[in-house]
Motif scaffolding. Structure first.
Motif, mmCIF file in Angstrom:
data_model
loop_
_atom_site.group_PDB
_atom_site.id
_atom_site.type_symbol
_atom_site.label_atom_id
_atom_site.label_comp_id
_atom_site.label_asym_id
_atom_site.label_seq_id
_atom_site.Cartn_x
_atom_site.Cartn_y
_atom_site.Cartn_z
ATOM 1 N N SER A 72 46.881 43.889 43.831
ATOM 2 C CA SER A 72 46.443 42.599 44.391
ATOM 3 C C SER A 72 46.524 41.491 43.356
ATOM 4 C CB SER A 72 45.005 42.707 44.910
ATOM 5 O OG SER A 72 44.109 42.819 43.821
ATOM 6 N N SER A 75 43.371 39.697 42.973
ATOM 7 C CA SER A 75 43.039 38.752 44.043
ATOM 8 C C SER A 75 42.937 39.535 45.352
ATOM 9 C CB SER A 75 44.127 37.679 44.152
ATOM 10 O OG SER A 75 44.326 37.068 42.917
ATOM 11 N N LEU A 76 41.807 40.170 45.541
ATOM 12 C CA LEU A 76 41.634 41.052 46.695
ATOM 13 C C LEU A 76 41.894 40.341 48.021
ATOM 14 C CD1 LEU A 76 40.754 43.996 47.336
ATOM 15 C CD2 LEU A 76 38.495 43.095 47.771
ATOM 16 N N TYR A 77 41.478 39.058 48.095
ATOM 17 C CA TYR A 77 41.638 38.313 49.346
ATOM 18 C C TYR A 77 43.108 38.240 49.780
ATOM 19 C CZ TYR A 77 43.076 34.689 46.136
ATOM 20 O OH TYR A 77 43.739 34.016 45.157
ATOM 21 N N SER A 78 44.022 38.287 48.776
ATOM 22 C CA SER A 78 45.439 38.131 49.114
ATOM 23 C C SER A 78 46.000 39.361 49.828
ATOM 24 C CB SER A 78 46.264 37.814 47.865
ATOM 25 O OG SER A 78 46.271 38.927 46.997
ATOM 26 N N ASN A 80 43.759 41.437 51.686
ATOM 27 C CA ASN A 80 42.710 41.951 52.583
ATOM 28 C C ASN A 80 43.208 42.154 54.018
ATOM 29 O OD1 ASN A 80 39.997 42.873 52.731
ATOM 30 N ND2 ASN A 80 39.542 41.067 53.971
ATOM 31 N N LYS B 49 46.749 31.772 50.633
ATOM 32 C CA LYS B 49 46.293 33.064 50.115
ATOM 33 C C LYS B 49 47.123 33.573 48.946
ATOM 34 C CE LYS B 49 44.360 34.705 54.466
ATOM 35 N NZ LYS B 49 44.383 35.784 55.445
ATOM 36 N N GLY B 103 38.578 36.802 42.515
ATOM 37 C CA GLY B 103 39.460 37.819 43.107
ATOM 38 C C GLY B 103 38.785 39.077 43.605
ATOM 39 N N TYR B 105 36.663 39.229 46.459
ATOM 40 C CA TYR B 105 36.172 39.150 47.846
ATOM 41 C C TYR B 105 37.300 38.809 48.821
ATOM 42 C CZ TYR B 105 31.934 38.618 45.096
ATOM 43 O OH TYR B 105 30.928 38.814 44.184
ATOM 44 N N ASP B 106 36.931 38.738 50.104
ATOM 45 C CA ASP B 106 37.895 38.236 51.079
ATOM 46 C C ASP B 106 37.917 36.708 50.988
ATOM 47 O OD1 ASP B 106 35.516 37.549 52.206
ATOM 48 O OD2 ASP B 106 35.894 38.410 54.162
#
Lengths: 300, 155
Positions: A72, A75-78, A80, B49, B103, B105-106
């Motif tokens: 990621s 950047s986990l949100y990217s 998710n 994103k 980086g 969380y959603d």
């Protein structure tokens, strides 16, 4: 890519394996690392393959967290949205299947936490694997709507990818649209599929079919892993718009396919003109048989 | 020769005062850059994103040279020991904590997290702005005065 995402210890073991035959790397928390090579499972140790679990490399929980972080780019949100669907596309066509604890709110999945299993699938480009069957699938510069079926891991995507390349090369007048939901066909747009191929990456089939037909005017749409329950109406819509569809589906053989819900509808309405059955007997992408719209075998 | 040395000493005295003022000015610029980074992150995460790495890489030219160098060394080249000379150790820790918090969380969680960090950084920026107004500007003035005084005394 594997060098970047895998922990050093595991990468050293993987590095001992011939890349062309490596299909999958399975990492399960506190379990030995298992690799699938030429369709068979082996344990992985520091020197490569092993049939013995005792000297196999163990997958530390931190390895999994580390891989997710690297994939990621911190950047986990990217990723998710992909995570919610149970996979991560990490470029170059490598897809990581994910299992863990589902976090949901109001019946809506928000993410997956405490990830404890990863299945890293390595794509292969088998050049010209579809060439011998090209004449069965393209008639008078017209692509036949085709359904490619096999059990998981038998080379559907590899065959489809090569078919796209062959069509693009041999029929440059045809515009192709690739609906690549998981980035596997186009390798996250890193694989050159041809000069007249448009790619919808990480898009749902619904969106890509509707908008692609309207705005890109494709002659043929290629897509992976269709589901008769969810995708039938959009495929039917494309076919009735004069667009050909080449898709893959999970089914071991024609008998498996017949058991699927809505298959009779497909058959009775002649939605697909060709059915190609693949197996793994001589490596991924081996053609077992080609059937016409009446399910008569035209190549066995 | 004597005049040359007197001018040299005066120049040095003025430079000490000026450096003092520059120190606070640069510190303020770094905090302004951090707040700008928070805003860029929020809008880009919400819109496309992109990963934090990509966002920083694409927007490096929006920042002052010192902060740009810090981002390249600390975040892009992953050199955790890189320091910003205008910040003391506790300020540096706050900034490194900010980067560590990114980086995880959603999209909604990430934006909320950045907003929280932005509030903390804005408070810090206000403190530095006040110090800059009081001490920073005083530094230049004192530098000029001291240099003049030295000049008068020595001449």
């Amino acid at each position: 890519m594997l060098k970047y995402i895998l922990p050093e210890k595991i990468f050293f073991g993987i590095n001992e394996i011939e890349p062309n035959i490596l299909n999958e790397i399975r990492l399960r928390k506190n379990k030995p690392v298992i690799v699938n090579v030429s369709g068979k499972n082996f344990y992985l140790n520091e020197n490569g393959l092993s049939t013995n679990a005792t000297d196999a490399l163990m997958c530390d929980g931190a390895y999994i967290t580390d891989i997710i972080k690297k994939v990621s780019n911190n950047s986990l949100y990217s990723i998710n949205d992909q995570l919610i669907n149970g996979f991560i596309n990490c470029g170059g066509g490598i897809r990581i299947g994910v299992a863990g604890e589902i976090v949901s709110e109001n019946n809506h999945i928000k993410t997956i936490k405490n990830i404890n299993s990863l299945n890293i699938r390595i794509p292969h480009i088998v050049k010209n694997c579809s060439l011998n069957y090209y004449s069965y699938l393209v008639k008078n510069s017209q692509v036949c709507s085709t359904l490619i079926l096999s059990a998981p891991g038998a080379g559907k995507t590899t065959f489809l990818r090569d078919l796209i390349m062959q069509i693009s090369k041999r029929n440059p007048s045809l515009n192709s649209l690739v609906v690549d939901e998981r980035g596997e066909i186009s390798g996250g747009n890193n694989i050159n599929l041809g000069d007249n191929v448009d790619v919808y990456l990480n898009s749902t089939k619904q969106y890509a079919f509707e908008n692609g037909i309207r705005s890109l005017k494709p002659d043929v749409i290629f897509t992976d892993e269709i589901n008769f329950n969810n995708d039938l109406s959009i495929i039917e819509n494309a076919l009735t718009c004069g667009v050909k569809v080449v898709a893959t589906i999970h089914a071991k053989d024609i008998n498996d396919l017949k058991l699927k819900k809505n298959f009779n509808y497909i058959l009775n309405n002649f939605l697909f003109e060709r059915f190609i059955v693949l197996n793994n007997s001589c490596g991924p992408g081996t053609v077992e048989g080609i059937y016409n719209q009446n399910l008569n075998c035209i190549f066995c | 020769m004597k005049l040359f040395f007197i001018l040299l000493i005066c120049g040095a005295v003025f430079y000490i005062g000026y450096s003092f003022s520059i120190y606070y000015k640069k510190k303020l610029i770094i905090y302004c850059d951090l707040i700008k980074l928070c805003e860029i992150l929020q809008s880009e995460i919400k819109f496309n994103k992109n990963t934090i790495y990509q966002i920083i890489l694409n927007n490096l030219n929006c920042f002052s040279n010192e902060f740009k160098q810090f981002l390249i060394n600390y975040y892009i080249n992953n050199n955790n020991n890189y320091n910003l000379i205008y910040l003391n150790s506790s300020e540096l820790k706050t900034i490194k904590n900010f980067f560590d918090s990114l980086g995880k969380y959603d999209v909604e969680g990430e934006i909320a997290q950045i907003k929280n960090q932005q509030i903390i950084l804005a408070l810090k920026k206000d403190e530095v702005a006040i110090k800059n107004q009081k001490i920073g500007q005083l530094g230049t003035k004192l530098g000029v005065l001291c240099a003049l005084l030295v000049f008068i005394v020595l001449v």
